[in-house]
Enzyme design. Structure first.
Site, short mmCIF file in Angstrom:
data_model
loop_
_atom_site.label_atom_id
_atom_site.label_comp_id
_atom_site.label_asym_id
_atom_site.label_seq_id
_atom_site.Cartn_x
_atom_site.Cartn_y
_atom_site.Cartn_z
N CYS A 1 0.82 -1.20 0.00
CA CYS A 1 0.00 0.00 0.00
C CYS A 1 0.86 1.26 0.00
O CYS A 1 1.54 1.55 -0.98
CB CYS A 1 -0.96 -0.05 1.18
SG CYS A 1 -2.24 1.21 1.19
N HIS A 2 0.87 2.03 1.08
CA HIS A 2 1.68 3.25 1.19
C HIS A 2 3.08 2.97 1.76
O HIS A 2 3.92 3.88 1.78
CB HIS A 2 0.99 4.28 2.09
CG HIS A 2 -0.20 4.94 1.46
ND1 HIS A 2 -1.41 4.31 1.35
CD2 HIS A 2 -0.36 6.17 0.92
CE1 HIS A 2 -2.27 5.13 0.76
NE2 HIS A 2 -1.66 6.26 0.49
#
Length: 186
Positions: free
Chosen positions: A111-112
């Site tokens: 994800c991030h």
């Protein structure tokens, strides 16, 4: 014998990790036989973010200053917007991630969390994926961004989002079983 018997894995996170991105790998890697520690900056527990609000707390097993890459076979970096943004300004965290990479150990980010790979320089010249909102950050840091569920490049495992957790966990297990990988240092 389980797939990862005798293997040790650090999941490095702080408050604001995406709930499923820590809890699912934690459960799957333990089910596969690995000794898995949740490692954080401070405290006895860290609180997750569950889609649109604060989620559950997860116990912290070790503090960042108590561990080294030599103690583990792999590092897993959960995403969420808050968690990697807080971690990427912590030099001890960045040094630990770089040590895993330099020692040719598995580095996995979802994800991030590839923001941490941007900060360490690990994405340069590597095929990676991430949540789409940080694609430009990854590309500007020299990463070869792909819109794929999971991307593996010489022991670097990246994934887009929580919808890809099954494939992400399976690739982490596969890469750990393969062992160290040839690569350039970050």
């Amino acid at each position: 014998m389980a797939q990862l018997d005798g293997k040790s894995i650090a999941i490095v996170a702080t408050h604001g990790f995406e709930q499923s991105e820590l809890e699912v790998p934690l459960a799957r890697l333990r089910e596969a036989g690995a000794n898995v520690h949740v490692v954080s900056l401070e405290g006895d527990e860290i609180k997750g973010w569950d889609k649109k609000d604060w989620g559950n707390a997860v116990p912290v097993d070790k503090l960042i200053g108590e561990v080294s890459a030599e103690d583990y076979d792999a590092i897993v970096l959960p995403g969420g917007q808050i968690n990697p943004d807080l971690l990427r300004v912590e030099q001890k965290v960045l040094d630990l991630i770089k040590a895993f990479w330099t020692q040719k150990k598995i580095v996995a980010a979802i994800c991030h969390a590839p923001w941490l790979l941007v900060e360490t320089g690990i994405v340069r010249d590597r095929k990676v994926t991430s949540y789409k909102s940080i694609k430009t950050d990854v590309v500007n840091a020299g990463g070869k961004w792909e819109d794929s569920a999971v991307v593996v490049d010489q022991g670097l495992v990246t994934s887009r989002n929580p919808g890809d957790l099954d494939a992400f966990c399976a690739k982490i297990i596969e890469e750990i079983r393969e062992g160290s990988h040839e690569r350039r240092a970050a």
